[in-house]
Design a protein around this motif. Structure first.
Motif, short mmCIF file in Angstrom:
data_model
loop_
_atom_site.label_atom_id
_atom_site.label_comp_id
_atom_site.label_asym_id
_atom_site.label_seq_id
_atom_site.Cartn_x
_atom_site.Cartn_y
_atom_site.Cartn_z
N ARG A 32 0.78 -0.96 -0.04
CA ARG A 32 -0.02 0.01 -0.10
C ARG A 32 0.90 1.32 0.19
O ARG A 32 1.58 1.38 1.01
N PRO A 33 0.67 1.94 -0.98
CA PRO A 33 1.48 3.39 -1.02
C PRO A 33 0.60 4.48 -0.54
O PRO A 33 -0.30 4.38 -0.26
N SER A 34 1.57 5.31 0.33
CA SER A 34 0.62 6.25 1.01
C SER A 34 0.24 7.50 0.25
O SER A 34 -0.72 8.22 0.31
N THR A 35 1.07 7.62 -0.91
CA THR A 35 0.67 8.71 -1.90
C THR A 35 0.39 7.95 -3.38
O THR A 35 1.61 7.34 -4.04
N LYS A 36 -0.68 8.23 -3.88
CA LYS A 36 -1.12 7.79 -5.16
C LYS A 36 -0.13 8.78 -6.21
O LYS A 36 -0.14 9.98 -6.29
N ILE B 281 8.96 2.37 -9.98
CA ILE B 281 9.40 3.11 -11.05
C ILE B 281 8.74 4.56 -10.58
O ILE B 281 7.62 4.90 -10.09
N GLY B 282 9.61 5.63 -10.74
CA GLY B 282 9.33 6.80 -10.20
C GLY B 282 8.57 7.51 -11.03
O GLY B 282 8.88 7.59 -12.27
N GLU B 283 7.26 7.88 -10.80
CA GLU B 283 6.22 8.55 -11.61
C GLU B 283 6.45 10.05 -11.76
O GLU B 283 6.39 10.74 -12.94
N LYS B 284 6.55 10.78 -10.61
CA LYS B 284 6.73 12.13 -10.50
C LYS B 284 7.64 12.42 -9.13
O LYS B 284 7.69 11.73 -8.17
N GLN B 285 8.01 13.80 -9.15
CA GLN B 285 8.66 14.30 -7.88
C GLN B 285 7.71 14.06 -6.45
O GLN B 285 6.81 14.66 -6.74
N GLY B 286 8.39 13.69 -5.39
CA GLY B 286 7.60 13.92 -4.29
C GLY B 286 7.89 12.59 -3.53
O GLY B 286 9.36 12.09 -3.64
N VAL B 287 7.41 12.44 -2.23
CA VAL B 287 7.69 11.60 -1.22
C VAL B 287 6.63 10.49 -1.19
O VAL B 287 5.39 11.02 -1.06
N CYS B 288 6.78 9.33 -0.85
CA CYS B 288 5.88 8.34 -0.83
C CYS B 288 6.35 7.19 0.23
O CYS B 288 7.59 6.78 0.29
N GLU B 289 5.72 6.61 1.30
CA GLU B 289 5.72 5.52 2.03
C GLU B 289 5.15 4.45 1.38
O GLU B 289 4.01 4.36 1.14
N LEU B 290 5.74 3.41 1.33
CA LEU B 290 5.05 2.25 0.69
C LEU B 290 5.18 1.06 1.77
O LEU B 290 6.47 0.73 2.33
#
Length: 77
Positions: free
Chosen positions: A39-43, A59-68
């Motif tokens: 489950r990613p924290s940010t879609k 795969i990096g889709e766009k700049q940002g931070v995500c917790e998986l």
């Protein structure tokens, strides 16, 4: 200028891993257990592909931070 996606892979409260990737780059994550769910924290920050029962492709889709959060076999990563 390339954007970076910072990704935290959470195994448990005590055990986590931080990786970063450029947008469009592929990372393969080896898990210490058989994965049942993630489950990613940010879609939209990363694309996640189930590569095998013990590996994920990120795969990096766009700049940002995500917790998986990855769980399976009674463990959570």
């Amino acid at each position: 200028m390339l954007g970076f996606a910072a990704i935290w892979i959470v195994y448990s409260a005590e055990d986590n891993e931080k990786i970063s990737s450029t947008v469009g780059a592929l990372k393969v994550i080896d898990l210490p257990f058989v994965m049942q769910n993630y489950r990613p924290s940010t879609k939209g920050i990363i694309r996640i592909e189930n590569f095998s029962e013990r590996q994920l492709r990120i795969i990096g889709e766009k700049q940002g931070v995500c917790e998986l959060e990855v769980s399976g076999g009674g463990l959570s990563k």
